[in-house]
Write a protein that holds these residues in place. Structure first.
Motif, mmCIF file in Angstrom:
data_model
loop_
_atom_site.group_PDB
_atom_site.id
_atom_site.type_symbol
_atom_site.label_atom_id
_atom_site.label_comp_id
_atom_site.label_asym_id
_atom_site.label_seq_id
_atom_site.Cartn_x
_atom_site.Cartn_y
_atom_site.Cartn_z
ATOM 1 N N GLY A 32 0.820 -1.196 0.000
ATOM 2 C CA GLY A 32 0.000 0.000 0.000
ATOM 3 C C GLY A 32 0.856 1.248 0.000
ATOM 4 N N TYR A 33 0.320 2.296 -0.571
ATOM 5 C CA TYR A 33 0.981 3.598 -0.598
ATOM 6 C C TYR A 33 -0.078 4.667 -0.429
ATOM 7 C CZ TYR A 33 3.532 7.677 -2.203
ATOM 8 O OH TYR A 33 4.101 8.926 -2.272
ATOM 9 N N ASN A 34 0.094 5.540 0.551
ATOM 10 C CA ASN A 34 -0.830 6.635 0.805
ATOM 11 C C ASN A 34 -0.202 7.907 0.246
ATOM 12 O OD1 ASN A 34 -2.092 8.896 2.056
ATOM 13 N ND2 ASN A 34 -2.941 7.523 3.611
ATOM 14 N N ARG A 35 -0.760 8.426 -0.831
ATOM 15 C CA ARG A 35 -0.199 9.619 -1.477
ATOM 16 C C ARG A 35 -0.233 10.834 -0.551
ATOM 17 N NH1 ARG A 35 -0.060 8.526 -7.295
ATOM 18 N NH2 ARG A 35 -1.287 6.654 -7.620
ATOM 19 N N ILE A 40 4.150 3.991 3.118
ATOM 20 C CA ILE A 40 4.234 2.860 2.206
ATOM 21 C C ILE A 40 4.468 1.594 3.020
ATOM 22 C CG2 ILE A 40 6.710 3.163 1.814
ATOM 23 C CD1 ILE A 40 6.224 2.389 -1.129
ATOM 24 N N HIS A 41 3.917 0.471 2.563
ATOM 25 C CA HIS A 41 4.159 -0.808 3.226
ATOM 26 C C HIS A 41 4.075 -1.952 2.216
ATOM 27 C CE1 HIS A 41 -0.283 -0.690 3.411
ATOM 28 N NE2 HIS A 41 -0.184 -2.003 3.309
ATOM 29 N N VAL A 42 4.777 -3.048 2.567
ATOM 30 C CA VAL A 42 4.797 -4.236 1.717
ATOM 31 C C VAL A 42 4.779 -5.467 2.612
ATOM 32 C CG1 VAL A 42 6.146 -5.569 0.032
ATOM 33 C CG2 VAL A 42 6.097 -3.074 -0.115
ATOM 34 N N TYR A 43 3.922 -6.451 2.269
ATOM 35 C CA TYR A 43 3.883 -7.758 2.938
ATOM 36 C C TYR A 43 4.508 -8.796 2.014
ATOM 37 C CZ TYR A 43 0.334 -6.706 6.549
ATOM 38 O OH TYR A 43 -0.349 -6.232 7.636
ATOM 39 N N LEU A 44 5.411 -9.603 2.572
ATOM 40 C CA LEU A 44 6.003 -10.712 1.822
ATOM 41 C C LEU A 44 5.782 -12.011 2.592
ATOM 42 C CD1 LEU A 44 9.429 -9.098 0.844
ATOM 43 C CD2 LEU A 44 7.331 -9.197 -0.521
ATOM 44 N N TRP A 45 5.536 -13.101 1.878
ATOM 45 C CA TRP A 45 5.320 -14.430 2.456
ATOM 46 C C TRP A 45 6.427 -15.348 1.966
ATOM 47 C CZ3 TRP A 45 2.288 -17.446 5.597
ATOM 48 C CH2 TRP A 45 2.291 -18.829 5.366
ATOM 49 N N PHE A 46 7.007 -16.103 2.891
ATOM 50 C CA PHE A 46 8.028 -17.096 2.582
ATOM 51 C C PHE A 46 7.560 -18.406 3.183
ATOM 52 C CE2 PHE A 46 9.823 -12.959 2.744
ATOM 53 C CZ PHE A 46 10.688 -12.911 1.667
#
Length: 163
Positions: A32-35, A40-46
């Motif tokens: 997500g990014y809030n203008r 900003i954020h990012v989720y990653l799965w391993f």
């Protein structure tokens, strides 16, 4: 994040991932990014490509410093790993213990919550201007090595759209 998998910019923000030695699936599960705020954020799965929480896996959440999504990601991780069997974490977080996780080749101290009835855990740390929330099971968090990534095109995409 744009359509090509390149990250947008937020001052000092970095995305962290488990290093390339991870043997299982590597997926982008959200972003997500809030203008208006620049958050900003990012989720990653391993882990299992079918998101099986009973096998070795790690979720890495990276957020720009001060991003309210980081607090919410921590709350969600604690609810997942302490529910439904145990009492809600809202009743008071259990005590944390420090854990050292290699991050960009350097030892970094994270706060660690362990679930005493199983192998689930949640960890939180800050690397420069990035808040990092980790959760996982069947692997010790101290065995992880995190690295900065600037291009997520090599990750599978479980989100419908990255635009």
């Amino acid at each position: 994040m744009n359509d090509q998998g390149t990250l947008g910019s937020a001052e000092g923000f970095s995305v962290f991932a488990v290093d390339a030695n991870w043997p299982e699936s590597r997926q982008v599960t959200g972003h997500g990014y809030n203008r208006a705020t620049g958050d900003i954020h990012v989720y990653l799965w391993f882990g299992s490509p079918h998101f099986d929480p009973q096998v070795e896996h790690v979720t890495v959440f990276s957020a720009s410093s001060g991003n309210t999504e980081a607090r919410e990601a921590l709350e969600r991780a604690l609810e997942i790993y302490y529910h439904p069997v145990e009492e809600s974490p809202a009743a008071g977080l259990p005590a944390t213990e420090p854990v050292t996780i290699t991050t960009d080749g350097k030892p970094m101290t994270f706060e660690l919550w362990r679930n005493s009835s199983n192998r689930y855990w949640v960890a939180r740390g800050c690397v420069e201007s990035t808040e990092v929330v980790l959760s996982g099971s069947e692997i010790e968090p101290s065995e992880l090595s995190l690295v900065r990534v600037s291009d997520l095109t090599s990750f599978s995409n479980s989100s419908a759209s990255l635009g």
